[in-house]
Structure formats: C-alpha cells, structure tokens
Design a protein around this motif. Structure first.
Motif, mmCIF file in Angstrom:
data_model
loop_
_atom_site.group_PDB
_atom_site.id
_atom_site.type_symbol
_atom_site.label_atom_id
_atom_site.label_comp_id
_atom_site.label_asym_id
_atom_site.label_seq_id
_atom_site.Cartn_x
_atom_site.Cartn_y
_atom_site.Cartn_z
ATOM 1 N N VAL A 29 0.836 -1.204 0.000
ATOM 2 C CA VAL A 29 0.000 0.000 0.000
ATOM 3 C C VAL A 29 0.874 1.258 0.000
ATOM 4 N N THR A 30 1.989 1.214 0.753
ATOM 5 C CA THR A 30 2.787 2.422 0.941
ATOM 6 C C THR A 30 3.822 2.623 -0.168
ATOM 7 N N HIS A 31 4.408 1.497 -0.630
ATOM 8 C CA HIS A 31 5.535 1.635 -1.573
ATOM 9 C C HIS A 31 5.272 1.005 -2.936
ATOM 10 N N GLY A 32 4.172 0.272 -3.075
ATOM 11 C CA GLY A 32 3.910 -0.393 -4.360
ATOM 12 C C GLY A 32 4.480 -1.807 -4.372
ATOM 13 N N PRO A 33 4.252 -2.546 -5.486
ATOM 14 C CA PRO A 33 4.657 -3.962 -5.538
ATOM 15 C C PRO A 33 6.178 -4.140 -5.518
ATOM 16 N N GLY A 34 6.604 -5.336 -5.098
ATOM 17 C CA GLY A 34 8.024 -5.695 -5.193
ATOM 18 C C GLY A 34 8.796 -5.593 -3.897
ATOM 19 N N LYS A 35 8.249 -4.835 -2.927
ATOM 20 C CA LYS A 35 8.988 -4.679 -1.652
ATOM 21 C C LYS A 35 8.508 -5.786 -0.710
ATOM 22 N N THR A 36 9.038 -6.992 -0.892
ATOM 23 C CA THR A 36 8.503 -8.164 -0.181
ATOM 24 C C THR A 36 9.557 -8.914 0.630
ATOM 25 N N GLY A 37 10.802 -8.469 0.609
ATOM 26 C CA GLY A 37 11.869 -9.193 1.310
ATOM 27 C C GLY A 37 11.750 -9.078 2.826
ATOM 28 N N ILE A 38 12.119 -10.143 3.509
ATOM 29 C CA ILE A 38 12.114 -10.121 4.982
ATOM 30 C C ILE A 38 13.473 -10.603 5.468
ATOM 31 N N VAL A 39 14.082 -9.812 6.345
ATOM 32 C CA VAL A 39 15.384 -10.187 6.907
ATOM 33 C C VAL A 39 15.164 -10.772 8.299
ATOM 34 N N ALA A 40 15.757 -11.953 8.525
ATOM 35 C CA ALA A 40 15.756 -12.559 9.861
ATOM 36 C C ALA A 40 17.211 -12.935 10.179
ATOM 37 N N PHE A 41 17.432 -13.494 11.360
ATOM 38 C CA PHE A 41 18.826 -13.661 11.808
ATOM 39 C C PHE A 41 19.197 -15.100 12.112
ATOM 40 N N HIS A 42 20.458 -15.394 11.932
ATOM 41 C CA HIS A 42 20.965 -16.722 12.287
ATOM 42 C C HIS A 42 20.659 -16.969 13.776
ATOM 43 N N ALA B 145 4.278 -22.250 8.121
ATOM 44 C CA ALA B 145 5.037 -22.080 6.879
ATOM 45 C C ALA B 145 5.818 -20.761 6.808
ATOM 46 N N GLY B 146 5.157 -19.645 7.084
ATOM 47 C CA GLY B 146 5.850 -18.363 7.003
ATOM 48 C C GLY B 146 6.890 -18.221 8.098
ATOM 49 N N ALA B 147 6.503 -18.564 9.326
ATOM 50 C CA ALA B 147 7.430 -18.450 10.473
ATOM 51 C C ALA B 147 8.645 -19.341 10.268
ATOM 52 N N LEU B 148 8.434 -20.507 9.668
ATOM 53 C CA LEU B 148 9.544 -21.434 9.417
ATOM 54 C C LEU B 148 10.550 -20.824 8.446
ATOM 55 N N ALA B 149 10.041 -20.071 7.483
ATOM 56 C CA ALA B 149 10.943 -19.426 6.516
ATOM 57 C C ALA B 149 11.834 -18.387 7.207
ATOM 58 N N LEU B 150 11.409 -17.904 8.386
ATOM 59 C CA LEU B 150 12.210 -16.913 9.126
ATOM 60 C C LEU B 150 13.024 -17.576 10.227
ATOM 61 N N THR B 151 13.042 -18.907 10.240
ATOM 62 C CA THR B 151 13.750 -19.677 11.279
ATOM 63 C C THR B 151 14.837 -20.504 10.591
ATOM 64 N N PRO B 152 16.013 -19.890 10.400
ATOM 65 C CA PRO B 152 16.999 -20.520 9.511
ATOM 66 C C PRO B 152 17.779 -21.657 10.181
ATOM 67 N N LYS B 153 17.057 -22.730 10.504
ATOM 68 C CA LYS B 153 17.734 -23.904 11.044
ATOM 69 C C LYS B 153 17.503 -25.035 10.053
ATOM 70 N N GLU B 154 18.606 -25.571 9.520
ATOM 71 C CA GLU B 154 18.528 -26.562 8.445
ATOM 72 C C GLU B 154 17.626 -27.732 8.832
ATOM 73 N N ARG B 155 17.814 -28.231 10.054
ATOM 74 C CA ARG B 155 17.041 -29.390 10.530
ATOM 75 C C ARG B 155 15.522 -29.132 10.463
ATOM 76 N N ALA C 61 20.824 -12.873 8.192
ATOM 77 C CA ALA C 61 22.087 -12.191 8.480
ATOM 78 C C ALA C 61 22.565 -12.640 9.859
ATOM 79 N N PRO C 62 23.859 -12.499 10.136
ATOM 80 C CA PRO C 62 24.359 -12.889 11.464
ATOM 81 C C PRO C 62 23.760 -11.989 12.549
ATOM 82 N N PHE C 63 23.387 -12.602 13.672
ATOM 83 C CA PHE C 63 22.782 -11.875 14.800
ATOM 84 C C PHE C 63 23.858 -11.036 15.489
ATOM 85 N N ASN C 64 23.488 -9.858 15.887
ATOM 86 C CA ASN C 64 24.388 -8.943 16.622
ATOM 87 C C ASN C 64 25.571 -8.474 15.780
#
Ligand code: PLP
Length: 400
Positions: A125-138, A146-156, A171-174
């Motif tokens: 709504v604010t910026h238009g299409p395409g701004k969909t990336g989400i950064v989470a941390f190691h 499903a969505g939360a799992l994509a933000l939980t970068p544990k291979e297992r 990205a690396p935490f801290n």
C-alpha cells in the motif's frame, strides 16, 4: 479423575499422538505455584515454566478466578461480535507500550504469520509492488508454521519442507555491518528477537537494534520485535525492548500472555494499521473472552513495578549463584532477567534427564545450552534448591 497407570498413559500416548516430540517418562497431573506433581505424587520444581508460559506459576488464583468466571458466562463468540474482555485486553496491551492497535491470534507462530502479512500489505500500500523481502537472523526461532519457518533458519527444521515462503534472507545476529548490508530497498520487514531464546539465550546488543531501526527507517522497512518468549515480564520489564531504547513498528507476543491458555497477539502502530482493512486476516477463536480474561489477570499482576523489580532481583540472584558453581563443564552463564542460559561443554540432554530424577524441570536451547525460565514468582529458596541440584548433577557427570 482417577489415575491411570503411568505405563498405560505413555503407551497410549505413543500409540495415538503423532511423535513430533520426545517426552519425559512420567505423567504430569497437577501444578501449584513453582511446583508440578506427577500421577505418582512426585514433585518437580519447575524451571521451564512450560517454555516461558507459566510466568505466574501454576494455577495462579487470579487467573483461575478470571477464567472460571468467564467460562461460565460466555466462552466463545467468534470475531463477528464485540466482547468487553477483548476490548479491555487490547486497551491494556496498547497502554503497555508503543502500540496503537492489536491483532489477536492463538499462538506465537500465528502472531508471526500475522506480522508477515501486515508487513507485506503495508509495503504494498505504501511503496507499491516488489517490496517483499524479509530479513531474519541466524539462530532465530519464530515458529513452525510455513511463514514463520521461513524466518527460522535452522537446516534441521527447514530442509524437509522446502520450498519455503520466498523472500526471506538471513544475516548474522548482533553483527551490525552484516545486517545493514542485508537490509535494502526490497526489504519490507526485519524480524528480530530482543533476546534469542531457542538459539541459545543471546540478548541483542542495543546498538545492533538501533542500527536495525535506522536501516528500517532509511529503507521504509518495518521493524518487528518477536517477544513471544522474552516478553510479558520475563526479562524484568514488561517488554524486553524497554531496556534497549529501541522501539519497533510491530511486536509479537504469545506464551505467557495467556496465563497457560493459548493466545497470540500482534501489536502495531496506527501507521501500519492504516494499511489493513476488513478481510485481510482473521481467526475463528482468536481473542476469545476466556483467554482475554486470563491475559488481563496476567497483565494486571505482572505489569506492576514491584513485581518486575522482583524479577530483576531474582534474575541477578540466579545468575550470581550459577556463576558460583564450580564445574569444568560450564563455559558461560548469560541472559536477561529470568531468561538465563548456561552454556556447557557437554550435551545438556542427559543433564535434563538427570533433573527429572532430582525433581527439577529444565529446558535446553540447542544441544549445549541449559535454558532456565522459572515462573517469575520464584523465590531465593527455589533458586538455592535448583543450584544445589544442578551442582549435584554436574558433579555426577564430572565424576563419570
Ligand atoms: C521467539 C519465539 N517466536 C515464536 C515462537 C512460536 O510460538 P508458538 O510455539 O506458540 O507457535 C516461539 C516458541 O518457542 C518463540 O520462542
């Protein structure tokens, strides 16, 4: 209810409950304050609080009274109707910090799913299409859906379920510089735990959170604090972010908020809320009157300066007593308030199993960190008892 033999319950559970958990070899029957009791009458001092849920201990009289009254009055309406408990809880949550609006859910993962959708809609709504990336941390843990799992970068956790929700990067935490290069014009949100829980009890450096805030402001991304584990008084303030000087755009809460009943909540500012409209998201059960009454009782009890001072005092005492344990296995003791990790140079699973025999319940965070999350009503004599038991367990292990 009459007790069934322990082996019958365990056998039945193993036969009929899907085996996504490894469970302890006893059957819990009731709880009172800091204590849990099994069906054979053994007592366990609870230093896990149902994974940061029973922050007021077991069967807190205020929560029991509120729930008992409400369940006999009106237990479910769905979200097509107003109820006073939901309106009161939303007001209490907004008055407790930065937020102007609350979306109710039924669990932590659901609160995260809502935050993902809200961030995507706000960006559209604010910026238009395409701004969909989400950064989470190691090291992050945001849940198993499903969505939360994509933000939980544990291979297992992720490997068997690919392809995951697209758009997530890690990205690396801290690590301030690495985070800044991960956040760009395509980023719609940055999700971070102010204290990483499952990842090993790692408090975020306030300067790191400040850098995330500045990068979000510069790129038009939203900053989401996941306080599902570290919120609701756990760290000695109602919300952990209060100790960092950094304010998010959205905050997810769950676990302890419901006083033992299932709840999730996504808190947001009016700026974000303006992008959302009826039909964008919903849930049949969420924000029901019974759980909202429980949560109101929880907030009233915990959001009291004297209670929060007690949490800080007990957190300092537990940390000091853990530091004093003489064991070559202990590598580090760290945390915030009553969210404490003891990093060991041995695997913690046998220690947790030994705790069952010593009558104490503890958690792990990964393979080598013992995670201590006692109910916030813990007193010095409980801490002494836990520390003596832990000393004995480590001594037994050292002696082998
Ligand atoms: C920080 C954090 N986020 C999200 C979740 C997921 O919450 P739930 O298990 O209620 O779905 C958890 C659960 O441990 C958590 O610790």
């Amino acid at each position: 209810m009459e007790h069934q033999p322990v082996s019958d319950v365990i056998e039945k559970s193993n036969e009929y409950v899907l085996g996504t958990y490894i469970r302890a070899p006893f059957v819990l029957d009731r709880g009172a304050g800091m204590w849990l009791f099994d069906t054979e009458g053994r007592a366990y001092l609870d230093f896990g609080a149902g994974i940061s849920v029973n922050n007021l201990g077991h069967c807190d009289p205020g929560v029991v009274a509120a729930v008992t009254d409400q369940v006999a009055r009106l237990s479910h309406t769905c979200n097509l109707y107003h109820t006073a408990p939901q309106a009161d809880l939303a007001e209490a949550l907004c008055c407790s910090g930065f937020a102007d609006k609350v979306y109710f859910a039924n669990s932590g993962a659901e609160a995260i799913e809502a935050a993902i959708k809200f961030a995507r809609k706000y960006a559209l709504v604010t910026h238009g299409p395409g701004k969909t990336g989400i950064v989470a941390f190691h090291g992050a843990f945001h849940g198993r859906t499903a969505g939360a799992l994509a933000l939980t970068p544990k291979e297992r956790y992720q490997a068997p379920f690919r392809p995951l929700m697209p758009g997530a990067t890690y990205a690396p935490f801290n690590d301030r510089d690495a985070a800044l290069s991960a956040i760009g014009p395509e980023t719609c949100a940055v999700f971070v735990e102010p204290v990483q829980g499952e990842g090993g009890i790692h408090p975020a450096d306030p300067a790191f959170l400040r850098a995330l805030r500045d990068a979000c402001d510069a790129t038009g991304a939203l900053l989401v604090f996941d306080e599902i584990q570290c919120g609701v008084g756990r760290t000695g303030t109602l919300w952990a972010y209060e100790q960092t000087g950094v304010v998010p755009d959205l905050l997810t809460a769950a676990k302890a908020l419901g006083g033992g009943l299932p709840i999730g909540a996504t808190l947001l500012t009016d700026r974000v809320a303006a992008a959302l409209e009826p039909g964008d998201h919903g849930s049949t059960f969420a924000g029901g009157p019974v759980v909202c009454r429980a949560a109101l009782a929880v907030l009233e009890h915990i959001n009291d300066p004297a209670f929060l001072a007690h949490v800080r005092e007990m957190g300092a005492l537990l940390t000091e007593r853990l530091h004093a344990i003489q064991s070559p296995c202990i590598r580090a003791v760290r945390g915030l308030g009553l969210m404490i990790g003891v990093e060991l140079d041995i695997e913690v699973a046998p220690l947790i199993a030994s705790g069952w025999r010593h009558g104490v319940l503890m958690l792990n965070a990964g393979t080598h960190v013992l995670r201590l999350l006692p109910p916030l009503i813990v007193e010095p004599d409980h801490i002494e008892r836990l520390v003596s038991a832990l000393e004995a367990m480590l001594w037994e292990i050292d002696a082998v």
